[in-house]
Design a protein around this motif. Structure first.
Motif, PDB file in Angstrom:
ATOM      1  N   GLY A 317       0.841  -1.184   0.000  1.00 49.67           N
ATOM      2  CA  GLY A 317       0.000   0.000   0.000  1.00 49.67           C
ATOM      3  C   GLY A 317       0.880   1.239   0.000  1.00 49.67           C
ATOM      4  O   GLY A 317       1.948   1.256  -0.626  1.00 49.67           O
ATOM      5  N   ALA A 318       0.465   2.273   0.708  1.00 47.71           N
ATOM      6  CA  ALA A 318       1.245   3.522   0.753  1.00 47.71           C
ATOM      7  C   ALA A 318       1.256   4.058   2.174  1.00 47.71           C
ATOM      8  O   ALA A 318       0.240   4.029   2.864  1.00 47.71           O
ATOM      9  CB  ALA A 318       0.656   4.557  -0.196  1.00 47.71           C
ATOM     10  N   ILE A 319       2.430   4.527   2.609  1.00 47.93           N
ATOM     11  CA  ILE A 319       2.595   5.141   3.930  1.00 47.93           C
ATOM     12  C   ILE A 319       3.193   6.528   3.722  1.00 47.93           C
ATOM     13  O   ILE A 319       4.141   6.685   2.941  1.00 47.93           O
ATOM     14  CB  ILE A 319       3.525   4.304   4.824  1.00 47.93           C
ATOM     15  CG1 ILE A 319       2.956   2.904   5.043  1.00 47.93           C
ATOM     16  CG2 ILE A 319       3.758   4.998   6.165  1.00 47.93           C
ATOM     17  CD1 ILE A 319       3.886   1.978   5.821  1.00 47.93           C
ATOM     18  N   GLY A 320       2.650   7.527   4.426  1.00 49.12           N
ATOM     19  CA  GLY A 320       3.238   8.845   4.232  1.00 49.12           C
ATOM     20  C   GLY A 320       2.535   9.960   4.959  1.00 49.12           C
ATOM     21  O   GLY A 320       1.804   9.734   5.930  1.00 49.12           O
ATOM     22  N   MET A 321       2.732  11.179   4.458  1.00 47.16           N
ATOM     23  CA  MET A 321       2.252  12.370   5.146  1.00 47.16           C
ATOM     24  C   MET A 321       1.786  13.437   4.160  1.00 47.16           C
ATOM     25  O   MET A 321       2.168  13.438   2.981  1.00 47.16           O
ATOM     26  CB  MET A 321       3.372  12.955   6.013  1.00 47.16           C
ATOM     27  CG  MET A 321       4.706  13.230   5.314  1.00 47.16           C
ATOM     28  SD  MET A 321       4.795  14.693   4.229  1.00 47.16           S
ATOM     29  CE  MET A 321       4.589  16.005   5.437  1.00 47.16           C
ATOM     30  N   LEU A 322       0.950  14.329   4.669  1.00 50.63           N
ATOM     31  CA  LEU A 322       0.543  15.536   3.974  1.00 50.63           C
ATOM     32  C   LEU A 322       0.853  16.711   4.887  1.00 50.63           C
ATOM     33  O   LEU A 322       0.680  16.623   6.118  1.00 50.63           O
ATOM     34  CB  LEU A 322      -0.952  15.538   3.644  1.00 50.63           C
ATOM     35  CG  LEU A 322      -1.510  14.467   2.705  1.00 50.63           C
ATOM     36  CD1 LEU A 322      -1.826  13.177   3.472  1.00 50.63           C
ATOM     37  CD2 LEU A 322      -2.773  14.973   2.019  1.00 50.63           C
TER      38      LEU A 322
END
Length: 540
Positions: A317-322
């Protein structure tokens, strides 16, 4: 629900800690996936908050109903983000930096006996079945994965061990689960109107010596098969970005770059584009990442759904920040493990890109290579050079510095040769002395000057009865990691100097010194000595 998130910022060279969320936004409902992510994006824009979290692989159909996946794993949300008023930078990563209430337990890591849910034969059988679909023209490439499972939990100590050097490392802790990611791959990064993707496809194991390592990198760089796989995925990313980019703005600035990570070399390309659209719109056209699905995406995901036996969950999937100001960064969640805290069970995914000419046994070996991160023993260490210094300067200085630089390059240490030379040139001695220089990962140098023993007394030596495993990098570099040598010393009586023998039967070194021998004096029927030994064999 979420208590703590730690994310790597490779641009700033530090980690950011996100704690005490103002709000948590999540969903386990496929129909709410896109709307949930849009809520997160809107809150960041309107409130000036930071958001950090993940999107599971099985959320794909929430962005495009034609994308097939396994039934979602009910233990993890499909979308889960914390909203934070602030974040705290962290320059270094150690288990002691976990200041949460359960720090005492979280800094301890219990071993997990990881077991692959598929047998090697069953995985290879599915590789051959997928190749039949490719030969029939039904798809071109399929990223086939499997899952490892084991009793126990990954935690912050696991994260510090396996993800310390990962460009897109991530740790997510919640009441019911922990996620540990050592991802080397960027999914996408937004800097206002500029979007950057780094599709990754193509893998080779690291060598052990600097020379071996460069040969491995060169092999990957020139591999036609790996280039073809990488190009296929890069073209998919270009096509996907083209659906939301301003006309003519999609650019492939780098193609077939080769980058070193802790256990592998990886091939990446760089694609950029200009777009006024937001993060939710980018997920709609890009998710899941092309490198972990295949080409074409819809057909490949249908075969993934057919041949994989477990849901991937956060893996791939995707892991991250805004962040405020249209800033966002998401990794593709490979090299990623997660734990179900309630049932004390952990999961880790690994896979390979299958193409028409794939060899099933080779693909299985690559998959196993990608699981090595689970066993990687990361520790803080320094590089060492021990030199003879006289009133005329350092003996063989250029050779010492060249060896130090080779090891620094291998382990990704900062090594400022000009500064080191200046420090050594400042030494003033009136008789020969021993200089011990140590180099830290961040480039810090310590220099210690001691006397050289004038008449050292002879010391008995003994060959170690247990051969040294040559498949470990510490034997090819001078470091403060002494486990191999401590183990060798424990095999001989007190007062004896242990002389190491490798698995090929070569005498290599002692615990504290090189070995110099005269063939006619040291010849033994038990060991093979050859006058044609090369220095890079580890023999003298």
């Amino acid at each position: 629900m979420l208590s703590k998130i730690v994310l790597r910022d490779p641009d700033e060279g530090c980690w950011y800690v996100y704690e005490h969320p103002v709000q948590v936004v999540s969903t386990t409902c496929l129909a709410d996936v896109e709307a949930t992510l849009q809520v997160v994006e809107d809150l960041v824009d309107k409130q000036g908050w930071y958001a950090a979290g993940f999107v599971s692989y099985e959320a794909a159909a929430g962005f495009d109903a034609k994308l097939e996946t396994q039934q979602p794993d009910s233990l993890l949300p499909l979308v889960c983000f914390g909203l934070f008023a602030a974040r705290v930078p962290l320059q270094s990563l150690t288990s002691e930096t976990d200041s949460s209430a359960d720090a005492v337990s979280s800094i301890r890591e219990a071993p997990i006996n990881w077991q692959m849910v598929d047998t090697p034969d069953s995985y290879k059988t599915r590789v051959e079945l997928i190749k039949q679909h490719i030969a029939a023209g039904e798809t071109y490439q399929v990223n086939l994965t499997t899952q490892l499972q084991g009793d126990g939990q990954v935690n912050f100590a696991t994260f510090c061990r396996i993800a310390r050097d990962a460009p897109y490392g991530a740790y997510i802790s919640a009441a019911n689960f922990d996620i540990v990611s050592a991802s080397p791959e960027l999914f996408f990064q937004c800097d206002r109107d500029t979007v950057t993707c780094l599709p990754m496809k193509g893998t080779a194991p690291r060598g052990f010596s600097a020379m071996q390592d460069q040969r491995q990198a060169q092999w990957l760089q020139n591999s036609v098969k790996n280039q073809a796989e990488n190009l296929m995925i890069t073209d998919m990313v270009r096509n996907d970005l083209g659906r939301v980019a301003l006309p003519g703005s999609v650019v492939t600035s780098e193609l077939f770059d080769v980058n070193a990570f802790s256990t592998v070399w990886q091939m990446t390309s760089t694609v950029t584009a200009q777009t006024p659209l937001g993060v939710t719109d980018l997920f709609r056209v890009l998710f899941p990442g092309a490198s972990i699905t295949g080409a074409p995406k819809r057909a490949s995901m249908a075969f993934i759904q057919q041949y994989e036996t477990t849901a991937r969950a956060v893996y791939t999937g995707a892991i991250g920040m805004l962040a405020p100001g249209r800033i966002a960064r998401f990794s593709i969640a490979i090299r990623t493990a997660w734990s179900d805290k309630k049932n004390n069970r952990s999961f880790y995914g690994a896979g390979c890109g299958i193409v028409w000419d794939s060899d099933a046994a080779a693909e299985l070996r690559e998959l196993q290579l990608k699981t090595q991160v689970l066993a990687t023993q990361r520790q803080e260490f320094r590089l060492i050079e021990t030199m003879r210094c006289t009133p005329d300067g350092i003996f063989m200085l250029d050779g010492h510095l060249a060896r130090l630089q080779n090891s620094a390059d291998y382990f990704s240490f900062v090594c400022d040769q000009h500064a080191i030379k200046a420090e050594l040139a400042a030494l003033r001695v009136d008789h020969p002395v021993k200089v011990r220089l140590t180099l830290a990962r961040d480039g810090r140098v310590d220099i210690e000057v001691t006397e050289i023993p004038s008449n050292p007394s002879p010391q008995p030596i003994m060959l170690t009865p247990k051969a040294v495993d040559t498949q470990q990098p510490w034997l090819y570099h001078k470091t403060t990691c002494r486990e191999v040598y401590d183990a060798a010393s424990s095999q001989v009586p007190d007062g004896c100097e242990a002389v190491l023998v490798n698995s090929a039967g070569f005498v290599t070194e002692s615990v504290i010194a090189n070995v110099v021998y005269q063939l006619e004096m040291w010849l033994s029927a038990r060991f093979r000595f050859h006058t044609s030994m090369k220095l890079n064999d580890g023999s003298l």
